[in-house]
Design a protein around this motif. Sequence first.
Motif, mmCIF file in Angstrom:
data_model
loop_
_atom_site.group_PDB
_atom_site.id
_atom_site.type_symbol
_atom_site.label_atom_id
_atom_site.label_comp_id
_atom_site.label_asym_id
_atom_site.label_seq_id
_atom_site.Cartn_x
_atom_site.Cartn_y
_atom_site.Cartn_z
ATOM 1 N N GLN A 89 -34.175 -40.002 0.531
ATOM 2 C CA GLN A 89 -32.722 -41.425 0.914
ATOM 3 C C GLN A 89 -31.728 -41.730 1.878
ATOM 4 O O GLN A 89 -31.354 -42.920 1.278
ATOM 5 C CB GLN A 89 -31.401 -40.145 -0.624
ATOM 6 C CG GLN A 89 -30.442 -41.274 -0.910
ATOM 7 C CD GLN A 89 -30.574 -41.800 -1.723
ATOM 8 O OE1 GLN A 89 -31.289 -41.750 -2.649
ATOM 9 N NE2 GLN A 89 -29.563 -42.980 -1.280
ATOM 10 N N LEU A 90 -32.103 -40.617 2.979
ATOM 11 C CA LEU A 90 -31.489 -41.382 4.327
ATOM 12 C C LEU A 90 -31.784 -42.417 4.662
ATOM 13 O O LEU A 90 -32.030 -44.033 5.209
ATOM 14 C CB LEU A 90 -31.640 -41.114 4.943
ATOM 15 C CG LEU A 90 -31.462 -40.874 6.655
ATOM 16 C CD1 LEU A 90 -29.895 -41.841 6.510
ATOM 17 C CD2 LEU A 90 -31.628 -40.122 7.464
ATOM 18 N N GLU A 93 -30.760 -45.580 2.610
ATOM 19 C CA GLU A 93 -29.653 -46.637 2.762
ATOM 20 C C GLU A 93 -29.641 -47.139 4.485
ATOM 21 O O GLU A 93 -29.430 -48.729 4.075
ATOM 22 C CB GLU A 93 -28.832 -45.554 3.880
ATOM 23 C CG GLU A 93 -28.504 -44.282 1.618
ATOM 24 C CD GLU A 93 -28.192 -45.079 0.874
ATOM 25 O OE1 GLU A 93 -27.471 -46.073 1.034
ATOM 26 O OE2 GLU A 93 -27.389 -44.258 -0.163
ATOM 27 N N PHE A 97 -29.354 -50.824 4.522
ATOM 28 C CA PHE A 97 -27.567 -51.361 5.175
ATOM 29 C C PHE A 97 -28.507 -52.228 6.220
ATOM 30 O O PHE A 97 -27.679 -53.213 6.456
ATOM 31 C CB PHE A 97 -27.905 -50.092 5.985
ATOM 32 C CG PHE A 97 -25.786 -50.468 7.161
ATOM 33 C CD1 PHE A 97 -24.983 -49.996 6.542
ATOM 34 C CD2 PHE A 97 -26.272 -51.453 8.531
ATOM 35 C CE1 PHE A 97 -23.726 -50.136 7.309
ATOM 36 C CE2 PHE A 97 -25.091 -51.233 9.381
ATOM 37 C CZ PHE A 97 -23.713 -50.917 8.982
ATOM 38 N N GLN A 187 -19.996 -48.557 1.259
ATOM 39 C CA GLN A 187 -20.701 -48.072 0.002
ATOM 40 C C GLN A 187 -22.490 -47.405 0.758
ATOM 41 O O GLN A 187 -23.021 -46.077 0.573
ATOM 42 C CB GLN A 187 -21.658 -48.397 -1.080
ATOM 43 C CG GLN A 187 -21.863 -47.870 -1.740
ATOM 44 C CD GLN A 187 -22.556 -48.997 -2.997
ATOM 45 O OE1 GLN A 187 -21.812 -49.705 -3.286
ATOM 46 N NE2 GLN A 187 -23.171 -47.841 -4.391
ATOM 47 N N ARG A 188 -22.952 -47.911 1.546
ATOM 48 C CA ARG A 188 -24.364 -47.293 2.259
ATOM 49 C C ARG A 188 -23.748 -46.330 3.062
ATOM 50 O O ARG A 188 -24.678 -45.481 3.528
ATOM 51 C CB ARG A 188 -24.837 -48.869 2.961
ATOM 52 C CG ARG A 188 -24.832 -49.770 2.098
ATOM 53 C CD ARG A 188 -27.154 -49.300 1.155
ATOM 54 N NE ARG A 188 -27.638 -49.956 1.022
ATOM 55 C CZ ARG A 188 -28.274 -49.586 0.064
ATOM 56 N NH1 ARG A 188 -28.327 -49.266 -0.296
ATOM 57 N NH2 ARG A 188 -28.481 -51.124 -0.603
ATOM 58 N N GLY A 191 -23.210 -43.219 2.018
ATOM 59 C CA GLY A 191 -24.570 -42.576 1.339
ATOM 60 C C GLY A 191 -24.809 -42.006 2.166
ATOM 61 O O GLY A 191 -26.146 -40.513 2.012
ATOM 62 N N MET A 192 -24.966 -42.121 3.813
ATOM 63 C CA MET A 192 -25.827 -41.724 4.843
ATOM 64 C C MET A 192 -24.708 -40.624 5.030
ATOM 65 O O MET A 192 -25.639 -39.458 5.313
ATOM 66 C CB MET A 192 -26.073 -42.622 6.129
ATOM 67 C CG MET A 192 -26.716 -43.699 5.605
ATOM 68 S SD MET A 192 -26.187 -44.778 7.222
ATOM 69 C CE MET A 192 -26.990 -46.213 6.873
#
Length: 299
Positions: A89-90, A93, A97, A187-188, A191-192
């Motif tokens: 997931q990282l 993101e 970005f 938002q990014r 997420g991080m």
Amino acid sequence: MIIRPRPHGWQLLFILRGSIVPAIAPKVLAIGALAVAVAAFERYWHPFGRDGVTVVPFTLLGLVLSIFLSFRNSACHDRWWEGRRLWGQLLIEVRGFARQAGALLVAEPELRSRTSQLLIAFAHALAARLRGADERAACMPWLAADQRVLLERRNIPDALLSQLATELAVLLRADKLDPYLYAQFEQRLHGMSAVQAGCERIAGTPLPFAYTLLLHRCAWLFCVLLPALGWATPVVSMLLAYAFFGLDQLGEEMEEPFGLEPNDLPLDAMVRTIEIDVLDALGHRPLPEPLQPQGYLLR
């Protein structure tokens, strides 16, 4: 993480590199030596009579121990797999970005470069934090001189995300970035931050120690107290010790997926992947090479 071609045929019996055998060999050999002594003792003296001790209690104990080990290894694998999903997931993101920065910060090349390098610094700092390494040394090469004040913060990865938001907010206050577009970047960043929190939860919340201790003790007691079966005792005892201690060792390695054990996650390789993707988005050449397994081991 062990990365190697799948073995076939007789290779399965003799491969040691990538196997759990080196880690548990002392325990298995200790059980084997004890079993030889027990078999020799039983050969010349029968403390429980000629019929020996019934194997029924040990069959039940072995069944219960197998079930417990299965539950524990399942829980440990869930932690390992969740850690891998979080780092996946990282990567999503970070790529998102970098893609947004490339499309929306065309008129601000310096800011785009600064924020992109902060992304790389965050990945390095997070990996170092999870492995108990030096976060400051890991991320320092990617920070500008005026950003190194962040190294004084206690939670450096979070400080790097805050700095990313701050740098983008300069454009927002100058009316050079639409609030809606700023929200997309935020938002990014959220997420991080969620990825960092999830990884810290895994690293800071091991399985209950009493549960692990119970299984470890039961495995030793089962192998040590196994009834004598004549000269077959050492063979049977070592096979069972290999199975039980091997599963126990695998569980221990997967319980902490961010470490440096052979079966832990390859954080260095994943950080390098992030580094390559971000630098590629910036147009840097030449790009670093992806990390490759060394002796079938990818860190």
